[in-house]
Structure formats: C-alpha cells, structure tokens
Design a protein around this motif. Structure first.
Motif, PDB file in Angstrom:
ATOM      1  N   ARG A   1     -67.725 -30.887 -30.962  1.00  0.00           N
ATOM      2  CA  ARG A   1     -67.224 -32.356 -30.565  1.00  0.00           C
ATOM      3  C   ARG A   1     -67.579 -33.091 -31.451  1.00  0.00           C
ATOM      4  NH1 ARG A   1     -68.028 -36.719 -29.313  1.00  0.00           N
ATOM      5  NH2 ARG A   1     -70.095 -36.448 -29.253  1.00  0.00           N
ATOM      6  N   GLY A   2     -68.890 -33.217 -31.843  1.00  0.00           N
ATOM      7  CA  GLY A   2     -69.563 -34.222 -32.993  1.00  0.00           C
ATOM      8  C   GLY A   2     -68.805 -33.898 -34.267  1.00  0.00           C
ATOM      9  N   ARG A   3     -68.961 -32.648 -34.657  1.00  0.00           N
ATOM     10  CA  ARG A   3     -68.293 -32.388 -35.953  1.00  0.00           C
ATOM     11  C   ARG A   3     -66.773 -32.731 -36.311  1.00  0.00           C
ATOM     12  NH1 ARG A   3     -67.545 -26.042 -38.272  1.00  0.00           N
ATOM     13  NH2 ARG A   3     -66.409 -26.437 -39.954  1.00  0.00           N
ATOM     14  N   MET A   4     -66.134 -32.425 -35.213  1.00  0.00           N
ATOM     15  CA  MET A   4     -64.778 -32.831 -35.189  1.00  0.00           C
ATOM     16  C   MET A   4     -64.476 -34.317 -35.246  1.00  0.00           C
ATOM     17  SD  MET A   4     -62.774 -29.839 -32.687  1.00  0.00           S
ATOM     18  CE  MET A   4     -63.036 -28.042 -33.149  1.00  0.00           C
ATOM     19  N   ALA A   5     -65.153 -35.143 -34.336  1.00  0.00           N
ATOM     20  CA  ALA A   5     -65.002 -36.565 -34.430  1.00  0.00           C
ATOM     21  C   ALA A   5     -65.427 -37.102 -35.786  1.00  0.00           C
ATOM     22  CB  ALA A   5     -65.817 -37.051 -33.323  1.00  0.00           C
ATOM     23  N   ASP A   6     -66.464 -36.596 -36.442  1.00  0.00           N
ATOM     24  CA  ASP A   6     -67.196 -36.965 -37.713  1.00  0.00           C
ATOM     25  C   ASP A   6     -66.096 -36.506 -38.859  1.00  0.00           C
ATOM     26  OD1 ASP A   6     -69.339 -37.699 -36.412  1.00  0.00           O
ATOM     27  OD2 ASP A   6     -70.563 -36.248 -37.361  1.00  0.00           O
ATOM     28  N   HIS A   7     -65.406 -35.288 -38.630  1.00  0.00           N
ATOM     29  CA  HIS A   7     -64.314 -35.103 -39.629  1.00  0.00           C
ATOM     30  C   HIS A   7     -63.281 -36.151 -39.561  1.00  0.00           C
ATOM     31  CE1 HIS A   7     -61.592 -32.600 -41.972  1.00  0.00           C
ATOM     32  NE2 HIS A   7     -60.803 -32.885 -41.070  1.00  0.00           N
ATOM     33  N   LEU A   8     -62.792 -36.337 -38.177  1.00  0.00           N
ATOM     34  CA  LEU A   8     -61.752 -37.594 -38.094  1.00  0.00           C
ATOM     35  C   LEU A   8     -62.023 -38.852 -38.815  1.00  0.00           C
ATOM     36  CD1 LEU A   8     -59.964 -36.445 -34.896  1.00  0.00           C
ATOM     37  CD2 LEU A   8     -59.017 -36.033 -37.224  1.00  0.00           C
ATOM     38  N   ALA A   9     -63.280 -39.369 -38.431  1.00  0.00           N
ATOM     39  CA  ALA A   9     -63.680 -40.423 -38.886  1.00  0.00           C
ATOM     40  C   ALA A   9     -63.806 -40.724 -40.307  1.00  0.00           C
ATOM     41  CB  ALA A   9     -65.232 -40.850 -38.402  1.00  0.00           C
ATOM     42  N   ALA A  10     -64.059 -39.440 -41.181  1.00  0.00           N
ATOM     43  CA  ALA A  10     -64.270 -39.489 -42.487  1.00  0.00           C
ATOM     44  C   ALA A  10     -62.741 -39.197 -43.256  1.00  0.00           C
ATOM     45  CB  ALA A  10     -65.156 -38.486 -42.780  1.00  0.00           C
ATOM     46  N   HIS A  11     -61.943 -38.724 -42.569  1.00  0.00           N
ATOM     47  CA  HIS A  11     -60.567 -38.253 -43.230  1.00  0.00           C
ATOM     48  C   HIS A  11     -59.303 -38.715 -42.216  1.00  0.00           C
ATOM     49  CE1 HIS A  11     -62.661 -35.355 -45.740  1.00  0.00           C
ATOM     50  NE2 HIS A  11     -63.386 -34.885 -44.642  1.00  0.00           N
ATOM     51  N   ALA A  12     -58.712 -39.864 -42.841  1.00  0.00           N
ATOM     52  CA  ALA A  12     -57.424 -40.176 -42.377  1.00  0.00           C
ATOM     53  C   ALA A  12     -56.343 -39.383 -42.183  1.00  0.00           C
ATOM     54  CB  ALA A  12     -57.188 -41.339 -43.154  1.00  0.00           C
ATOM     55  N   ASN A  13     -56.444 -38.203 -42.882  1.00  0.00           N
ATOM     56  CA  ASN A  13     -55.351 -37.178 -42.652  1.00  0.00           C
ATOM     57  C   ASN A  13     -56.039 -35.963 -41.847  1.00  0.00           C
ATOM     58  OD1 ASN A  13     -57.021 -36.213 -44.774  1.00  0.00           O
ATOM     59  ND2 ASN A  13     -55.305 -35.506 -45.889  1.00  0.00           N
ATOM     60  N   GLY A  14     -57.014 -36.114 -41.327  1.00  0.00           N
ATOM     61  CA  GLY A  14     -57.842 -34.911 -40.538  1.00  0.00           C
ATOM     62  C   GLY A  14     -57.099 -34.061 -39.651  1.00  0.00           C
ATOM     63  N   VAL A  15     -55.743 -34.599 -39.063  1.00  0.00           N
ATOM     64  CA  VAL A  15     -55.037 -33.861 -38.196  1.00  0.00           C
ATOM     65  C   VAL A  15     -54.079 -33.304 -38.949  1.00  0.00           C
ATOM     66  CG1 VAL A  15     -55.584 -35.350 -36.242  1.00  0.00           C
ATOM     67  CG2 VAL A  15     -53.744 -35.874 -37.800  1.00  0.00           C
ATOM     68  N   ARG A  16     -53.907 -33.169 -40.131  1.00  0.00           N
ATOM     69  CA  ARG A  16     -52.667 -32.621 -41.025  1.00  0.00           C
ATOM     70  C   ARG A  16     -53.213 -31.520 -41.786  1.00  0.00           C
ATOM     71  NH1 ARG A  16     -48.960 -34.942 -38.150  1.00  0.00           N
ATOM     72  NH2 ARG A  16     -48.977 -37.274 -38.248  1.00  0.00           N
ATOM     73  N   ARG A  17     -52.414 -30.598 -42.079  1.00  0.00           N
ATOM     74  CA  ARG A  17     -52.804 -29.437 -42.851  1.00  0.00           C
ATOM     75  C   ARG A  17     -53.122 -29.928 -44.299  1.00  0.00           C
ATOM     76  NH1 ARG A  17     -48.428 -24.802 -42.843  1.00  0.00           N
ATOM     77  NH2 ARG A  17     -48.166 -25.663 -40.699  1.00  0.00           N
TER      78      ARG A  17
ATOM     79  N   HIS B   1     -58.997 -29.040 -40.992  1.00  0.00           N
ATOM     80  CA  HIS B   1     -58.106 -29.808 -40.466  1.00  0.00           C
ATOM     81  C   HIS B   1     -58.017 -29.298 -39.100  1.00  0.00           C
ATOM     82  CE1 HIS B   1     -55.682 -26.824 -42.594  1.00  0.00           C
ATOM     83  NE2 HIS B   1     -55.240 -26.486 -41.345  1.00  0.00           N
ATOM     84  N   LEU B   2     -57.792 -30.459 -38.320  1.00  0.00           N
ATOM     85  CA  LEU B   2     -57.506 -30.201 -36.865  1.00  0.00           C
ATOM     86  C   LEU B   2     -56.353 -29.350 -36.583  1.00  0.00           C
ATOM     87  CD1 LEU B   2     -60.015 -32.249 -36.076  1.00  0.00           C
ATOM     88  CD2 LEU B   2     -58.629 -32.838 -34.224  1.00  0.00           C
TER      89      LEU B   2
END
Length: 180
Positions: free
Chosen positions: A25-41, A47-48
């Motif tokens: 959960r922390g890894r994924m939240a940190d990924h999104l906080a660092a990458h504005a496109n983190g939900v995109r391929r 990516h999520l």
C-alpha cells in the motif's frame, strides 16, 4: 476528481489486513505521489493496474480466465483507461469486459494488492504492474463469455482450483472474507 487522485485517496485510506499488504500500500501510494501518470501504462516501468476476482453468488466457485499471453489462470484485470474515473470503476470495467458478465456486484474497496513483473506488456521492456484488486459477486446463473484476451473462462470450485500462484489463493480467501 481525477483517476489519479481517486487512486491515491483509495490507497492512502485503505486499511491493509497485514504488514505485507501495508508495505505494498505504501509503495503504491508513494509511486502515485511521485508520478502524475502513475495510473497509466505510459508510466514506465511501473504503473497501477486494476483487477477483480469474481466469485459465484454462493462463494463456492471463482471465475478465472486462461490468459492468452501468459497461458496461466488469473482473475480479471488490466490497465486503467481514459474513461475510468475511479480505480473501482476500472476494476469493474475490466471484469465486465473480460468476463462478459452483467450485473457484477463489486465490493467498493480493494481486497488485496499485488506487484508482479510482466514481460509481454510493453515494447520498452519488462514492467511492474502495481495491481489493486477488488472482488465481486456474480448473479446466479449469469452467463460469461471470453474476450480476445482469454483462451478460456471457467468456473472453478474452491475444492478443485487449477495450479495458481500463492497470491491468487490469498486473493480468493480475502475476497470470500469480505463478500460473504
């Protein structure tokens, strides 16, 4: 609210059931906080993604797909798309598209997280799918149909599951806990 913001809020507020899930959960939240496109391929190499495990209405069977490229049995899921407003919506869309099932009753919160490497997803190389997994119940008697991404769909009784990765067994147990 954007999909990115919804995903970040979902992960920041989700109560993980154990320490391993809390680390993811922390890894994924940190990924999104660092990458504005983190939900995109387009976010490479991580990516999520969003997925759904579909349980029969009585909870005694799971609908799995024999993935065309991986040649293994999986729950449904995949990449977030432009039309997805929420992570739960992406998970529901993926399950509906890939299973052909109508009227899936999706649990509104994730039930499990997983990170796995995929070699066939991107021409740039191996990616890591940061998979947020939901669970849904199918209506009794609902008819499924395989999409182009699957070789076959099959209802598997819990007492006779195919060979699965350990995390799939955890996902099934967690989905039954939450939905039944």
């Amino acid at each position: 609210m954007s999909l990115h913001r919804d995903a970040l809020t979902t992960l920041r507020t989700w109560s993980a059931p154990d320490a391993g899930q809390e680390r993811l959960r922390g890894r994924m939240a940190d990924h999104l906080a660092a990458h504005a496109n983190g939900v995109r391929r387009s976010c490479f190499p991580d990516h999520l993604t969003a997925g759904t495990l579909v349980l029969a209405a009585d909870g005694e069977a799971v609908l799995l797909n024999l993935h065309r490229k991986a040649r293994r049995w999986f729950a449904f899921g995949g990449h977030c798309e432009d039309q997805d407003a929420t992570l739960a919506g992406a998970a529901h869309r993926e399950a509906s598209e890939e299973s052909g099932l109508k009227g899936l009753r999706l649990h509104p919160e994730p039930v499990h997280l997983d990170a796995h490497r995929v070699d066939f997803c991107d021409p740039r190389g191996t990616v890591t799918h940061l998979d947020v997994r939901y669970a849904a119940l199918a209506d009794p008697g609902a008819e499924h149909r395989a999409s182009a991404e699957s070789v076959e769909l099959r209802w598997w009784p819990l007492s006779g599951l195919p060979e699965l990765e350990e995390e799939m067994h955890v996902l099934i147990a967690r989905a039954r806990e939450v939905l039944l």
